[in-house]
Scaffold this active site. Sequence first.
Site, PDB file in Angstrom:
ATOM      1  N   HIS A 116      35.008  32.585  48.336  1.00  0.00           N
ATOM      2  CA  HIS A 116      33.827  32.861  49.174  1.00  0.00           C
ATOM      3  C   HIS A 116      34.005  32.379  50.620  1.00  0.00           C
ATOM      4  CE1 HIS A 116      31.559  34.414  45.850  1.00  0.00           C
ATOM      5  NE2 HIS A 116      31.603  33.284  45.185  1.00  0.00           N
ATOM      6  N   ASP A 156      36.761  37.271  39.083  1.00  0.00           N
ATOM      7  CA  ASP A 156      35.619  36.350  39.020  1.00  0.00           C
ATOM      8  C   ASP A 156      34.325  37.177  38.942  1.00  0.00           C
ATOM      9  OD1 ASP A 156      35.012  33.236  39.919  1.00  0.00           O
ATOM     10  OD2 ASP A 156      33.424  34.614  40.560  1.00  0.00           O
ATOM     11  N   HIS A 158      31.634  36.766  40.478  1.00  0.00           N
ATOM     12  CA  HIS A 158      30.986  36.924  41.785  1.00  0.00           C
ATOM     13  C   HIS A 158      31.863  37.761  42.714  1.00  0.00           C
ATOM     14  CE1 HIS A 158      29.374  33.117  40.095  1.00  0.00           C
ATOM     15  NE2 HIS A 158      28.239  33.540  40.633  1.00  0.00           N
ATOM     16  N   ASP A 245      34.012  33.003  35.117  1.00  0.00           N
ATOM     17  CA  ASP A 245      32.571  32.885  34.934  1.00  0.00           C
ATOM     18  C   ASP A 245      31.954  34.164  34.393  1.00  0.00           C
ATOM     19  OD1 ASP A 245      33.211  34.066  37.322  1.00  0.00           O
ATOM     20  OD2 ASP A 245      32.073  32.688  38.579  1.00  0.00           O
TER      21      ASP A 245
HETATM   22 ZN   LIG Z   1      32.349  33.055  40.458  1.00  0.00          ZN
HETATM   23 ZN   LIG Z   2      35.281  39.125  41.618  1.00  0.00          ZN
END
Ligand SMILES: [Zn+2]
Ligand SMILES: [Zn+2]
Length: 455
Positions: A116, A156, A158, A245
Amino acid sequence: MKSNVPVAKNRLGLIFFPAYDWAITPDHPEREERLLYTHDQIIEEGLLDVEGIYEFKPELATEKDVARVHICVPNVKTLATTSHLISAGGAITAAKKYIEGVVDKAFALVRPPGHHAFRVVHGNRGFCNINNEAIMVEWLRTNYNPELKVVFIDTDAHHADGTQDIYYHDPNVLHISIHQDGRTLYPGTGFTWELGGPGAMAKTLNIPLPPGTTDEGYLYVIDELILPILEEFKPDLIINSAGQDNHYSDPLTNMGITAQGYAELNHRLNPHLAVLQGGYSIEDALPYTNLGILLAMAGLDYSNLKEPDYHPSRSRQDSRTMDQIKQIVEQVRYYWENRDRLISDEFETIGNGYYQREREIFYDTDYISEKQKETVKVCNTPDCHGHIFIKSIGTHLGIYKKRVSIAAVIIPRLVCKECQQIAREKYEEYCQKGQYHYVYLQNQVNEEYLRWVRE
Ligand SMILES: [Zn+2]
Ligand SMILES: [Zn+2]
Ligand SMILES: [Zn+2]
């Protein structure tokens, strides 16, 4: 496993850094126990006794390694603690062992995570300060091959918005992020129409999946979309940003992958390097999912790997969700297949001109709001990646408000003489104007990373 002493089909390097002394807060989901259980599991399973699996100590990334990727406001020292530098250094060690031929594959099991972290960094967002995998790739390009063609596959849950930002205008990096739909999860981005800048259209591919996607749905995406794309792009290096996750037990997300699913996903993607991202089901998922990835990377049998509460029905996909997944795959495939036309359309409208994008970026962990304007040169000279001017204001939303304004000039590694010259002059101009608290130059051509500070 010890009884029949297996031999790894692929020599696998493991770099382990749990960062025992770094946490956002002691009870934060991104904390040191994330890797403790995994480490125990690896020892218990005797994985480090397997012939062909080696453990390497992570090195410390240097300030230059970070400055090659990031514009750190105010500077690298303030934003990257020793733990961050070891985490990024662990990724560099993985790349080094791979490129030197010491191993066939390597997995950097490090934290804090990185995906991120954007190019400009005012603070921590999404648990990330600096982008480990970008630092790794830029280290490789500087020390081995500036024209290295790289694919990131971020699994991931996210959206990998930081890595996407760093490579948004880079046609030699194909960034593919598979994640839970941004309408239902942080950071709220990663839609199919985010495709990259004019010179790099469809080199950013986003695959937002509906909540409840299981092994079957993920593997459909891999087989029907990603593997054919990899075959066409022909990368020199495949990197899996391995977040865990999307395990069915993860407390922060709503996806449904099993440890078997992770292993199978990794087996089919067949990455050279993997770098750990998120994963917050510390006891119920991480030891199994990490083990699954390790077994798959080493080419060992993972068919017996199961969580205590595993049931085969967990892997199956309901037909409604599967229909949604198929539609998304169709959309992304359309963009990929039409990438040459998309790029030539962009060049027709802005060739040899500038492209701009303005954004507001929120730092959820450090509570900072950033306003950013990016101006990108779209150069007609073949193989020139232009240059980028960035203006950014970070407002720290604490008890007392603090505003920091910066300007930055980015000169990419592959650039024509003229684009480099214009960018250098722009840096001088920003410094002379004295409008900003800090002015940065990131010149990747001759590794010149400068910062001007207003008195
Ligand atoms: Zn994540
Ligand atoms: Zn991802
Ligand atoms: Zn140029």
